[in-house]
Design a protein around this motif. Structure first.
Motif, PDB file in Angstrom:
ATOM      1  N   ALA A   6      12.703   8.650  12.251  1.00 45.80           N
ATOM      2  CA  ALA A   6      12.411  10.070  12.478  1.00 45.80           C
ATOM      3  C   ALA A   6      11.090  10.487  11.838  1.00 45.80           C
ATOM      4  O   ALA A   6      10.367  11.317  12.384  1.00 45.80           O
ATOM      5  N   ASP A   7      10.780   9.929  10.667  1.00 51.25           N
ATOM      6  CA  ASP A   7       9.555  10.335   9.962  1.00 51.25           C
ATOM      7  C   ASP A   7       8.419   9.319  10.134  1.00 51.25           C
ATOM      8  O   ASP A   7       7.452   9.330   9.371  1.00 51.25           O
ATOM      9  N   PHE A  44       8.057   0.504   4.093  1.00 47.73           N
ATOM     10  CA  PHE A  44       7.251  -0.343   3.220  1.00 47.73           C
ATOM     11  C   PHE A  44       5.985  -0.692   4.001  1.00 47.73           C
ATOM     12  O   PHE A  44       6.051  -0.935   5.207  1.00 47.73           O
ATOM     13  N   ALA A  45       4.842  -0.656   3.332  1.00 47.75           N
ATOM     14  CA  ALA A  45       3.590  -0.996   4.017  1.00 47.75           C
ATOM     15  C   ALA A  45       2.755  -1.909   3.138  1.00 47.75           C
ATOM     16  O   ALA A  45       2.712  -1.767   1.914  1.00 47.75           O
ATOM     17  N   PHE A  46       2.112  -2.867   3.779  1.00 51.32           N
ATOM     18  CA  PHE A  46       1.308  -3.862   3.055  1.00 51.32           C
ATOM     19  C   PHE A  46       0.159  -4.314   3.948  1.00 51.32           C
ATOM     20  O   PHE A  46       0.156  -4.050   5.161  1.00 51.32           O
ATOM     21  N   VAL A  82       6.452  -1.270   7.976  1.00 55.06           N
ATOM     22  CA  VAL A  82       7.734  -1.856   8.395  1.00 55.06           C
ATOM     23  C   VAL A  82       8.904  -1.069   7.809  1.00 55.06           C
ATOM     24  O   VAL A  82       8.825  -0.569   6.679  1.00 55.06           O
ATOM     25  N   PRO A  83       9.997  -0.955   8.569  1.00 54.95           N
ATOM     26  CA  PRO A  83      11.203  -0.350   7.996  1.00 54.95           C
ATOM     27  C   PRO A  83      11.839  -1.341   7.026  1.00 54.95           C
ATOM     28  O   PRO A  83      11.789  -2.553   7.251  1.00 54.95           O
ATOM     29  N   LYS A  84      12.416  -0.829   5.942  1.00 59.06           N
ATOM     30  CA  LYS A  84      13.045  -1.731   4.972  1.00 59.06           C
ATOM     31  C   LYS A  84      14.255  -2.439   5.573  1.00 59.06           C
ATOM     32  O   LYS A  84      14.550  -3.571   5.240  1.00 59.06           O
ATOM     33  N   VAL A 104       0.823  -1.214   0.000  1.00 53.94           N
ATOM     34  CA  VAL A 104       0.000   0.000   0.000  1.00 53.94           C
ATOM     35  C   VAL A 104       0.857   1.264   0.000  1.00 53.94           C
ATOM     36  O   VAL A 104       0.370   2.346  -0.333  1.00 53.94           O
ATOM     37  N   TYR A 105       2.138   1.140   0.368  1.00 54.22           N
ATOM     38  CA  TYR A 105       2.997   2.323   0.435  1.00 54.22           C
ATOM     39  C   TYR A 105       4.455   1.897   0.397  1.00 54.22           C
ATOM     40  O   TYR A 105       4.826   0.838   0.909  1.00 54.22           O
ATOM     41  N   GLU A 106       5.294   2.736  -0.235  1.00 57.68           N
ATOM     42  CA  GLU A 106       6.728   2.471  -0.232  1.00 57.68           C
ATOM     43  C   GLU A 106       7.478   3.785  -0.415  1.00 57.68           C
ATOM     44  O   GLU A 106       7.083   4.644  -1.199  1.00 57.68           O
ATOM     45  N   ASP A 107       8.558   3.965   0.353  1.00 57.94           N
ATOM     46  CA  ASP A 107       9.488   5.065   0.087  1.00 57.94           C
ATOM     47  C   ASP A 107      10.894   4.542   0.351  1.00 57.94           C
ATOM     48  O   ASP A 107      11.097   3.323   0.410  1.00 57.94           O
TER      49      ASP A 107
END
Ligand code: 5GP
Ligand code: ZN
Length: 119
Positions: A63-64, A27-29, A43-45, A20-23
């Motif tokens: 931090a973010d 990462f999110a699922f 989750v952190p990568k 659902v999200y990645e930067d």
């Protein structure tokens, strides 16, 4: 990447995850066994087992954290319903996967206090 870590494998695309999200470092699922209409795992990568395993270096990536939670909550349309963020830390607290993850839960009524059996 930690061998034998299911979330590292999902991040690496070795196991299908419903992203659902990645930067750069998040990462999110979707949770495979959702507890709410929206149940996202953030989750952190970089593999870190849980809050207790954070060191100064890995903590920088957090931090973010709240801004990323906010982005996902908006993306999922949870402003109206509100949402809950749960981070189980340690086996006795219900942690079953030892790669840090925040549960972002929304879209249903949620009680408080969180342990109705204590009432
Ligand atoms: P914990 O109990 O450690 O706080 O949460 C682990 C969560 O990961 C559980 O809600 C569980 O349903 C979810 N989960 C476990 N294995 C997988 C998987 O392979 N894929 C996805 N999407 N979620 C998983
Ligand atoms: Zn991992």
């Amino acid at each position: 990447m930690m061998d034998d870590c299911i979330f590292c494998k999902i991040i690496a695309g070795e196991i299908p995850g419903n992203k659902v999200y990645e930067d750069d470092h998040w990462f999110a699922f979707r949770d495979i066994e959702p507890c709410a209409p929206t149940h996202v795992l953030l989750v952190p990568k970089k593999h870190v087992a849980n809050i207790l395993a954070l060191d100064d270096e890995s903590a920088k990536d957090f931090a973010d954290f709240f801004q990323v939670v906010q982005k996902i909550a908006r993306q999922e349309g949870l402003e109206e319903s509100g949402f809950r963020v749960v981070i189980n830390t340690g086996e006795k607290a219900g942690q079953s996967v030892f790669h840090f993850h925040a549960h972002i839960l929304g879209g249903r009524e949620m009680g408080w206090p969180p342990f109705p059996e204590d009432k």
